[in-house]
Scaffold this motif. Structure first.
Motif, short mmCIF file in Angstrom:
data_model
loop_
_atom_site.label_atom_id
_atom_site.label_comp_id
_atom_site.label_asym_id
_atom_site.label_seq_id
_atom_site.Cartn_x
_atom_site.Cartn_y
_atom_site.Cartn_z
N GLU A 1 0.83 -1.21 0.00
CA GLU A 1 0.00 0.00 0.00
C GLU A 1 0.86 1.26 0.00
O GLU A 1 0.35 2.35 -0.19
CB GLU A 1 -0.92 0.00 1.22
N PRO B 1 3.07 3.65 -1.83
CA PRO B 1 3.38 3.92 -3.24
C PRO B 1 4.87 4.00 -3.55
O PRO B 1 5.30 3.57 -4.62
CB PRO B 1 2.69 5.25 -3.53
N ASN B 2 5.67 4.52 -2.64
CA ASN B 2 7.11 4.59 -2.88
C ASN B 2 7.74 3.20 -2.94
O ASN B 2 8.61 2.93 -3.77
CB ASN B 2 7.81 5.43 -1.81
N ASP C 1 6.68 1.52 -6.18
CA ASP C 1 7.49 2.04 -7.29
C ASP C 1 8.86 1.37 -7.33
O ASP C 1 9.36 1.01 -8.39
CB ASP C 1 7.65 3.56 -7.19
#
Length: 158
Positions: free
Chosen positions: A141, A143-144, A147
């Motif tokens: 969950e 996002p970094n 990525d």
């Protein structure tokens, strides 16, 4: 250490030759063909290291011998070896392995991701984190982190 990397100069090994696989004759053959150790290694072969421009295979973080498959019980264990004992990217590497397998394998498989015993300072904590469904879900969950994982899993054309 000007680069800020934990292991600025890892040992890089030559890539192994890939085996050639015969394509299944039809969809029914694909559905019943058991998954084996080399097939799992082929799936994980090109995952990139989070800190270096090399694959996990080139760094010997992952090897075919460190993969155990029990297709009848739908169980898979992948054991990886961080390049250094205090590798801060061990959980990210394990998460990359798990996500790649989640994306490629049928959902019936139970996957265990483990650090090779004696190769990491916080081996038990890393193993616990990588094999806890809630912790993995929470990590995915972020996002970094997603990525970073996607960058490691992106195909390389080098």
């Amino acid at each position: 250490m000007p680069s800020g990397l934990i292991n600025a100069n890892p040992t890089v090994y030559e890539r192994q030759e890939r085996r050639t696989r015969n394509a299944p004759a039809d969809v029914d053959e694909l559905a019943v063909e058991p998954i084996d150790q080399l097939e799992i290694f082929d799936i994980l072969f090109y995952i990139k290291d989070p800190e270096h421009p090399y694959s996990l295979e080139e760094l010997k973080v992952i090897t075919a011998d460190a993969i155990e498959v029990d297709d009848k019980r739908s169980h898979l264990r992948v054991t990886f070896t961080p390049t250094v004992e205090h590798c801060s990217m061990a959980t990210v590497i394990g998460l990359c392995l798990r996500v790649k397998l989640m994306r490629c394998l049928p959902p019936r498989y139970k996957v265990d991701i483990r650090v090779e015993p004696g190769t990491h300072a916080t081996e038990a904590a890393v193993n616990k984190q990588l094999n806890d469904k809630e912790r993995v879900a929470a990590a995915l969950e972020n996002p970094n982190l997603v990525d970073m994982v996607n960058e490691c899993l992106a195909p390389s054309f080098e």
